[in-house]
Motif scaffolding. Structure first.
Motif, PDB file in Angstrom:
ATOM      1  N   GLN A   3       8.749  -5.610 -25.853  1.00  0.00           N
ATOM      2  CA  GLN A   3       8.413  -4.214 -26.130  1.00  0.00           C
ATOM      3  C   GLN A   3       9.583  -3.522 -26.831  1.00  0.00           C
ATOM      4  OE1 GLN A   3       6.632  -2.095 -22.837  1.00  0.00           O
ATOM      5  NE2 GLN A   3       7.538  -0.188 -23.541  1.00  0.00           N
ATOM      6  N   PHE A  39       1.313   0.521 -23.691  1.00  0.00           N
ATOM      7  CA  PHE A  39       0.602  -0.577 -23.053  1.00  0.00           C
ATOM      8  C   PHE A  39      -0.813  -0.104 -22.767  1.00  0.00           C
ATOM      9  CE2 PHE A  39      -0.862  -2.713 -19.209  1.00  0.00           C
ATOM     10  CZ  PHE A  39      -0.668  -4.047 -19.542  1.00  0.00           C
ATOM     11  N   TYR A  41      -3.598  -2.654 -21.650  1.00  0.00           N
ATOM     12  CA  TYR A  41      -4.111  -3.481 -20.552  1.00  0.00           C
ATOM     13  C   TYR A  41      -3.552  -4.890 -20.693  1.00  0.00           C
ATOM     14  CZ  TYR A  41      -7.420  -5.092 -24.115  1.00  0.00           C
ATOM     15  OH  TYR A  41      -7.974  -5.604 -25.261  1.00  0.00           O
ATOM     16  N   SER A  42      -3.631  -5.652 -19.620  1.00  0.00           N
ATOM     17  CA  SER A  42      -3.149  -7.029 -19.668  1.00  0.00           C
ATOM     18  C   SER A  42      -4.312  -7.973 -19.940  1.00  0.00           C
ATOM     19  CB  SER A  42      -2.441  -7.419 -18.365  1.00  0.00           C
ATOM     20  OG  SER A  42      -3.364  -7.423 -17.299  1.00  0.00           O
ATOM     21  N   GLY A  43      -3.991  -9.056 -20.574  1.00  0.00           N
ATOM     22  CA  GLY A  43      -4.966 -10.112 -20.846  1.00  0.00           C
ATOM     23  C   GLY A  43      -4.320 -11.447 -20.553  1.00  0.00           C
ATOM     24  N   ASP A  44      -3.628 -11.503 -19.409  1.00  0.00           N
ATOM     25  CA  ASP A  44      -2.837 -12.686 -19.071  1.00  0.00           C
ATOM     26  C   ASP A  44      -3.681 -13.955 -19.057  1.00  0.00           C
ATOM     27  OD1 ASP A  44      -0.872 -10.827 -18.747  1.00  0.00           O
ATOM     28  OD2 ASP A  44      -0.566 -11.169 -16.616  1.00  0.00           O
ATOM     29  N   ASN A  51      -1.138 -16.031 -12.681  1.00  0.00           N
ATOM     30  CA  ASN A  51      -0.849 -15.624 -14.054  1.00  0.00           C
ATOM     31  C   ASN A  51       0.125 -16.630 -14.652  1.00  0.00           C
ATOM     32  OD1 ASN A  51      -1.848 -13.332 -12.567  1.00  0.00           O
ATOM     33  ND2 ASN A  51      -1.424 -12.158 -14.419  1.00  0.00           N
ATOM     34  N   ASP A  54       2.076 -14.153 -19.603  1.00  0.00           N
ATOM     35  CA  ASP A  54       1.905 -12.703 -19.706  1.00  0.00           C
ATOM     36  C   ASP A  54       1.458 -12.345 -21.120  1.00  0.00           C
ATOM     37  OD1 ASP A  54       2.781 -12.333 -17.092  1.00  0.00           O
ATOM     38  OD2 ASP A  54       4.867 -12.056 -17.703  1.00  0.00           O
ATOM     39  N   ILE A  55       0.349 -11.632 -21.202  1.00  0.00           N
ATOM     40  CA  ILE A  55      -0.146 -11.142 -22.493  1.00  0.00           C
ATOM     41  C   ILE A  55      -0.427  -9.654 -22.326  1.00  0.00           C
ATOM     42  CG2 ILE A  55      -1.916 -11.309 -24.267  1.00  0.00           C
ATOM     43  CD1 ILE A  55      -2.370 -14.220 -23.348  1.00  0.00           C
ATOM     44  N   GLY A  56       0.389  -8.844 -22.973  1.00  0.00           N
ATOM     45  CA  GLY A  56       0.214  -7.393 -22.911  1.00  0.00           C
ATOM     46  C   GLY A  56      -0.488  -6.887 -24.158  1.00  0.00           C
ATOM     47  N   ASN A  57      -1.565  -6.167 -23.977  1.00  0.00           N
ATOM     48  CA  ASN A  57      -2.280  -5.548 -25.091  1.00  0.00           C
ATOM     49  C   ASN A  57      -1.732  -4.140 -25.274  1.00  0.00           C
ATOM     50  OD1 ASN A  57      -4.600  -7.512 -25.825  1.00  0.00           O
ATOM     51  ND2 ASN A  57      -4.530  -7.486 -23.598  1.00  0.00           N
ATOM     52  N   GLN A 106      -1.205  -7.744 -29.457  1.00  0.00           N
ATOM     53  CA  GLN A 106      -0.844  -8.422 -28.218  1.00  0.00           C
ATOM     54  C   GLN A 106       0.599  -8.884 -28.284  1.00  0.00           C
ATOM     55  OE1 GLN A 106      -3.727 -11.641 -27.912  1.00  0.00           O
ATOM     56  NE2 GLN A 106      -4.894 -10.437 -26.432  1.00  0.00           N
TER      57      GLN A 106
END
Length: 110
Positions: A3, A39, A41-44, A51, A54-57, A106
Motif C-alpha cells: 500500500q 481498501f 475488500y479482501s479476496g484472499d 488464508n 493476502d489479496i487486497g482489493n 488488487q
C-alpha cells in the motif's frame, strides 16, 4: 506491491493523493484534480482452511471537474506501468459537482 508503494506511485502523478479522504472537511477538499485510494475488500486465496495469499482489493479514485480523458490516461498508464490490472467505472457526483473515475485494483501480498 505494498500500500505504501502504491501511495508513492500515485504521488508521482503530480496530483494531491490521500488514503480515504483529505484531512480537510468534506466541503473543502483540495481543488481538482485529486486522487484518493482506499481498501475496499479482501479476496484472499484460501487453502487448507486458511488464508493462503493476502489479496487486497483497492479503489483508486480520480476526481475532476469535468470529463478529462488526458488525466484518466495518466492514471491508467501508471497502473499499466505497475502491472496492476484494473477495472474502471465513472460517475458524476451532482452534490460535489465532480466527475469520479474509480479504478479497482488488487494488491497481492501487500
Amino acid at each position: 506491491m505494498t500500500q505504501a508503494e502504491l501511495f508513492q506511485a500515485l504521488k508521482s502523478l503530480g496530483m494531491p493523493v490521500a488514503y480515504g479522504g483529505f484531512e480537510s472537511t468534506p466541503e473543502n477538499p483540495p481543488p481538482p484534480p485529486f486522487i484518493t485510494y482506499q481498501f475496499a475488500y479482501s479476496g484472499d486465496l484460501m487453502a487448507d482452511n486458511q488464508n493462503y495469499v493476502d489479496i487486497g482489493n483497492f479503489q483508486v479514485e480520480l476526481y475532476t471537474t469535468k470529463k478529462d480523458p488526458a488525466r484518466e490516461q495518466i492514471v491508467q498508464n501508471k497502473l499499466k506501468e505497475l502491472r496492476l490490472p484494473y477495472s474502471k467505472v465513472e460517475a458524476w457526483l451532482d452534490d460535489e459537482k465532480l466527475r469520479q473515475v474509480i479504478y479497482e485494483i488488487q494488491l497481492v501480498g501487500g
